[in-house]
Scaffold this active site. Structure first.
Site, PDB file in Angstrom:
ATOM      1  N   GLY A 138      94.007  54.568  63.017  1.00 25.58           N
ATOM      2  CA  GLY A 138      94.808  54.961  64.261  1.00 25.58           C
ATOM      3  C   GLY A 138      94.703  56.411  64.449  1.00 25.58           C
ATOM      4  O   GLY A 138      94.317  57.245  63.659  1.00 25.58           O
ATOM      5  N   ASP A 141      98.702  62.516  68.188  1.00 29.41           N
ATOM      6  CA  ASP A 141      98.376  63.795  69.040  1.00 29.41           C
ATOM      7  C   ASP A 141      97.564  64.731  68.020  1.00 29.41           C
ATOM      8  O   ASP A 141      96.745  65.395  68.321  1.00 29.41           O
ATOM      9  CB  ASP A 141      99.694  64.403  69.142  1.00 29.41           C
ATOM     10  CG  ASP A 141     100.419  63.702  70.252  1.00 29.41           C
ATOM     11  OD1 ASP A 141      99.634  62.974  70.911  1.00 29.41           O
ATOM     12  OD2 ASP A 141     101.627  64.258  70.523  1.00 29.41           O
ATOM     13  N   GLY A 143      96.432  64.126  64.577  1.00 25.62           N
ATOM     14  CA  GLY A 143      95.977  63.746  63.417  1.00 25.62           C
ATOM     15  C   GLY A 143      95.495  62.100  63.480  1.00 25.62           C
ATOM     16  O   GLY A 143      95.531  61.561  64.469  1.00 25.62           O
ATOM     17  N   LYS A 144      95.004  61.564  62.262  1.00 24.56           N
ATOM     18  CA  LYS A 144      94.367  60.374  62.292  1.00 24.56           C
ATOM     19  C   LYS A 144      94.761  59.833  61.119  1.00 24.56           C
ATOM     20  O   LYS A 144      95.206  60.320  59.998  1.00 24.56           O
ATOM     21  CB  LYS A 144      92.742  60.529  62.027  1.00 24.56           C
ATOM     22  CG  LYS A 144      92.020  61.076  63.469  1.00 24.56           C
ATOM     23  CD  LYS A 144      90.390  61.423  63.214  1.00 24.56           C
ATOM     24  CE  LYS A 144      90.038  62.048  64.233  1.00 24.56           C
ATOM     25  NZ  LYS A 144      88.816  62.485  63.764  1.00 24.56           N
ATOM     26  N   VAL A 145      94.802  58.517  61.250  1.00 27.81           N
ATOM     27  CA  VAL A 145      95.461  57.614  60.103  1.00 27.81           C
ATOM     28  C   VAL A 145      94.267  56.676  59.511  1.00 27.81           C
ATOM     29  O   VAL A 145      93.600  56.026  60.232  1.00 27.81           O
ATOM     30  CB  VAL A 145      96.427  56.843  60.369  1.00 27.81           C
ATOM     31  CG1 VAL A 145      96.854  56.048  59.092  1.00 27.81           C
ATOM     32  CG2 VAL A 145      97.696  57.523  60.871  1.00 27.81           C
ATOM     33  N   LYS A 160      97.477  59.444  56.367  1.00 29.49           N
ATOM     34  CA  LYS A 160      97.679  60.234  57.821  1.00 29.49           C
ATOM     35  C   LYS A 160      97.072  61.569  57.328  1.00 29.49           C
ATOM     36  O   LYS A 160      97.758  62.393  56.512  1.00 29.49           O
ATOM     37  CB  LYS A 160      99.048  60.220  57.901  1.00 29.49           C
ATOM     38  CG  LYS A 160      99.392  60.785  59.254  1.00 29.49           C
ATOM     39  CD  LYS A 160     100.585  60.200  59.797  1.00 29.49           C
ATOM     40  CE  LYS A 160     101.361  60.782  60.904  1.00 29.49           C
ATOM     41  NZ  LYS A 160     102.417  60.402  61.338  1.00 29.49           N
ATOM     42  N   ASN A 261     105.507  52.042  66.888  1.00 31.10           N
ATOM     43  CA  ASN A 261     105.686  52.560  65.851  1.00 31.10           C
ATOM     44  C   ASN A 261     106.486  51.434  64.793  1.00 31.10           C
ATOM     45  O   ASN A 261     107.164  51.802  63.596  1.00 31.10           O
ATOM     46  CB  ASN A 261     106.857  53.697  65.931  1.00 31.10           C
ATOM     47  CG  ASN A 261     106.194  54.986  66.305  1.00 31.10           C
ATOM     48  OD1 ASN A 261     105.027  55.092  66.179  1.00 31.10           O
ATOM     49  ND2 ASN A 261     106.986  55.896  66.987  1.00 31.10           N
ATOM     50  N   ASP A 274     105.947  56.763  61.508  1.00 30.06           N
ATOM     51  CA  ASP A 274     106.206  57.815  62.591  1.00 30.06           C
ATOM     52  C   ASP A 274     107.350  58.393  62.592  1.00 30.06           C
ATOM     53  O   ASP A 274     108.176  58.231  63.517  1.00 30.06           O
ATOM     54  CB  ASP A 274     105.528  57.499  63.674  1.00 30.06           C
ATOM     55  CG  ASP A 274     105.025  58.573  64.628  1.00 30.06           C
ATOM     56  OD1 ASP A 274     105.093  59.649  64.140  1.00 30.06           O
ATOM     57  OD2 ASP A 274     104.594  58.371  65.650  1.00 30.06           O
TER      58      ASP A 274
HETATM   59  N1  LIG Z   1     101.124  53.052  56.912  1.00 26.82           N
HETATM   60  C1  LIG Z   1     100.266  52.514  57.721  1.00 26.82           C
HETATM   61  N2  LIG Z   1      99.540  51.329  57.478  1.00 26.82           N
HETATM   62  C2  LIG Z   1      98.666  50.827  58.765  1.00 26.82           C
HETATM   63  N3  LIG Z   1      98.425  51.615  59.590  1.00 26.82           N
HETATM   64  C3  LIG Z   1      99.064  52.811  59.881  1.00 26.82           C
HETATM   65  C4  LIG Z   1      99.952  53.207  58.887  1.00 26.82           C
HETATM   66  N4  LIG Z   1     100.442  54.575  59.596  1.00 26.82           N
HETATM   67  C5  LIG Z   1      99.967  54.634  60.740  1.00 26.82           C
HETATM   68  N5  LIG Z   1      99.092  53.574  60.987  1.00 26.82           N
HETATM   69  C6  LIG Z   1      98.127  53.282  62.167  1.00 26.82           C
HETATM   70  O1  LIG Z   1      97.905  54.660  62.767  1.00 26.82           O
HETATM   71  C7  LIG Z   1      98.664  54.686  64.126  1.00 26.82           C
HETATM   72  C8  LIG Z   1      99.098  56.389  64.091  1.00 26.82           C
HETATM   73  O2  LIG Z   1     100.141  56.569  63.172  1.00 26.82           O
HETATM   74  P1  LIG Z   1     101.169  57.514  63.540  1.00 26.82           P
HETATM   75  O3  LIG Z   1     102.006  57.033  65.023  1.00 26.82           O
HETATM   76  O4  LIG Z   1     102.153  57.623  62.275  1.00 26.82           O
HETATM   77  O5  LIG Z   1     100.655  58.855  63.936  1.00 26.82           O
HETATM   78  P2  LIG Z   1     100.702  60.124  64.497  1.00 26.82           P
HETATM   79  O6  LIG Z   1      99.770  61.019  64.467  1.00 26.82           O
HETATM   80  O7  LIG Z   1     102.282  60.757  64.126  1.00 26.82           O
HETATM   81  O8  LIG Z   1     100.954  59.590  66.192  1.00 26.82           O
HETATM   82  P3  LIG Z   1     101.980  60.178  67.368  1.00 26.82           P
HETATM   83  O9  LIG Z   1     101.099  61.380  68.013  1.00 26.82           O
HETATM   84  O10 LIG Z   1     102.113  58.910  68.033  1.00 26.82           O
HETATM   85  O11 LIG Z   1     103.347  60.791  66.547  1.00 26.82           O
HETATM   86  C9  LIG Z   1      99.580  53.698  64.047  1.00 26.82           C
HETATM   87  O12 LIG Z   1      99.797  53.132  65.315  1.00 26.82           O
HETATM   88  C10 LIG Z   1      99.064  52.670  63.287  1.00 26.82           C
HETATM   89  O13 LIG Z   1      98.051  51.951  63.916  1.00 26.82           O
END
Ligand SMILES: Nc1ncnc2c1ncn2[C@@H]1O[C@H](COP(=O)(O)OP(=O)(O)OP(=O)(O)O)[C@@H](O)[C@H]1O
Length: 505
Positions: A138, A141, A143-145, A160, A261, A274
């Site tokens: 995923g 804004d 980062g990447k997961v 993340k 989320n 998140d």
């Molecule tokens: N623990 C996890 N297990 C599997 N997939 C995950 C996990 N955490 C996040 N993801 C995947 O990554 C995506 C982005 O995660 P997350 O929303 O935590 O990132 P973010 O950088 O904080 O995003 P935002 O900019 O929306 O706050 C999630 O929608 C999901 O698809």
């Protein structure tokens, strides 16, 4: 007369009353441990995990002594309501022959001890090069997961990776510190588990439990009609209530409940993720609630979605009640809106019900301002089942709870008086067995994911490839004021019950 002595076994549960004066909240324990262990000291990350050397180095490490000392002082296990003694259950089941694989998997996933004291915060034991990248799961804004595999254990994790440069540019430093604190101090079956957090010169890392079931609403897409019946919606809403109850008890407002989320564990149970928008709640007896002076949410930086509550739009401060508002929107969306989307053409012809023609959520307008204006002014409406033959009308109790959760006045909203207790007591949840929620079979069981195939995730292309090995070779820490992320602590968290992360004391 001799008084007969009665022995009472008390199972300690999180209390909604004021904690005793000797009570040390998990957050303050976390903060004090980290402040005593100066955050500048924990950046010498091993390039790969070598526990034997690491343990030796602990012998001379006063911080490690402090951990053990604290651990032995704090042996009481405090059970949370939704966490029965699954270790006992697991051990008993293991002695029985011929257990099916799904049963075993389910039991394995349940044997964690969910209590705040069962988490041990340790000095960081890994670095970027301890993991190999498998797949991009995923994007956010800043980062990447990634799905990653720990090279020494072969275990899969979700990693993340957040760019420091982007976070500085978008003014998100405070938010990531809050996210770390919440993830590190939470220990609940419906909240994603953090195992490690650390930083390199350019990035911050969270290594979390991998939720192989993928995003909840992606799972919904694969359902016939792309919606849930009332029983299934009730089940997911109940799990969300349990998670919110826990966060509120810990003193946090989640503020970002939305389908994206909510992730699914391999067993199908929900996992909230998140936490970068979450805030510490200010106790009720104090005069103010979390203030956001800006009426357009710029200060709180809450994403302007249709999940936003009236008090956040008004910018005059908000409390835990914002989370109950978002629960109302979620419930509506699970039950009603998918139907509306399917029947959109019929609704568009229907001028009386024009408010619902846009689908998805009860207040969605054609642009942000229209959505905000509807959130502030319009009462929630439900489709008329006579005109939607394919839709089963929500029950009276279901409509009632949605209306009460979507009360514009946060002081009159369901949940604003006694918190989750109010919501759980609503007749809509009469059939829910709260104590055994985690032991019930979820309505959607995710497609089993074999190894690192991540079948429940969208295929994502990485535009610029991120190299863990390369990042691990860079300098880890920038001295002094040059690093605005000094407070982002590099820690490993051990959870009682995770066999291979169990800590010997
Ligand atoms: N623990 C996890 N297990 C599997 N997939 C995950 C996990 N955490 C996040 N993801 C995947 O990554 C995506 C982005 O995660 P997350 O929303 O935590 O990132 P973010 O950088 O904080 O995003 P935002 O900019 O929306 O706050 C999630 O929608 C999901 O698809």
């Amino acid at each position: 007369m001799l008084k007969q002595q009665t022995s009472v076994v008390v199972l300690e549960q999180p209390s909604i009353t004021q904690p005793p004066s000797s009570y040390v909240s998990p957050q303050s324990r976390f903060r004090s441990l980290l402040s005593r262990h100066s955050s500048t000291r924990d950046y010498e990350m091993p390039s790969s995990l070598d526990l034997s050397d690491h343990n030796k180095s602990y012998l001379n490490n006063p911080w490690h002594y402090e951990q053990n000392h604290l651990a032995s002082d704090e042996k009481t296990i405090r059970k949370v309501a939704s966490a029965p003694n699954t270790k006992k259950l697991f051990d008993k089941a293991m002695t029985k022959p011929a257990l099916t694989t799904p049963t075993l998997q389910k039991l394995k996933s349940l044997r964690r001890t969910y209590s705040s004291n069962s988490v041990k915060i340790k000095r960081i034991e890994v670095g970027p090069s301890s993991f190999a990248k498998c797949k991009l799961l995923g994007r956010g804004d800043v980062g990447k997961v990634f799905l990653v595999r720990q090279t020494t254990s072969d275990k899969l994790f979700a990693m993340k990776v957040l760019s420091k440069k982007e976070m500085i540019k978008r003014n998100k430093i405070k938010r990531v510190l809050a996210e770390q604190e919440i993830l590190a101090t939470s220990n609940h079956p419906f909240i994603v588990t953090l195992y490690h957090s650390f930083q390199s010169q350019d990035y911050l890392y969270f290594v979390m439990e991998y939720c192989s079931g993928g995003e909840f609403f992606r799972a919904l897409q694969s359902r016939p009609g792309k919606c849930l019946d009332e029983d299934a919606s009730r089940f997911y809403a109940a799990e969300v209530v349990a998670a919110l109850e826990y966060l509120h008890l810990m003193g946090f407002i989640y503020r970002d409940l939305k389908p994206e989320n909510i992730l699914l564990h391999e067993t199908g149970h929900i996992m909230l993720t998140d936490f970068d928008l979450s805030k510490e709640a200010i106790p009720r007896h104090e005069p103010s609630i979390v203030k956001s002076s800006s009426p357009n949410t710029a200060e709180t930086n809450i994403k302007p979605t249709e999940y936003i509550s009236p008090e956040i739009i008004k910018g005059c401060g908000h409390s835990c009640a914002v989370d109950w508002w978002t629960l109302g929107i979620l419930l509506y969306e699970m039950l009603v809106s998918r139907v509306v989307i399917r029947e959109k053409k019929a609704w568009e012809r229907d001028t009386d019900n024009a408010l619902l023609k846009y689908g998805t959520t009860p207040f969605k307008g054609s642009n942000r301002n229209e959505t905000f204006s509807r959130i502030l002014r319009i009462d929630v409406a439900f489709p008329d089942p006579a005109r939607l033959p394919s839709a089963k009308a929500p029950s009276a109790n279901c409509k009632l709870i949605i209306r009460k959760l979507l009360h514009k006045d946060e002081h009159k909203r369901l949940g604003s008086r006694a918190g989750a207790a109010d919501v759980k007591a609503h007749p809509f949840f009469n059939t829910i067995n709260w104590a055994l929620l985690r032991h019930q079979d979820p309505p959607i069981i995710p497609t089993p994911s074999s190894d690192a195939d991540a079948v429940n995730f969208r295929r994502m292309k990485e535009s610029s490839s991120f190299d863990l090995q390369k990042d691990s070779k860079k300098k880890f820490y920038i001295e002094g004021d040059d690093n605005p992320f000094t407070q982002f602590s590099s820690v490993t968290l051990h959870h009682d019950g995770d066999s291979d992360t169990d800590v010997e004391e």
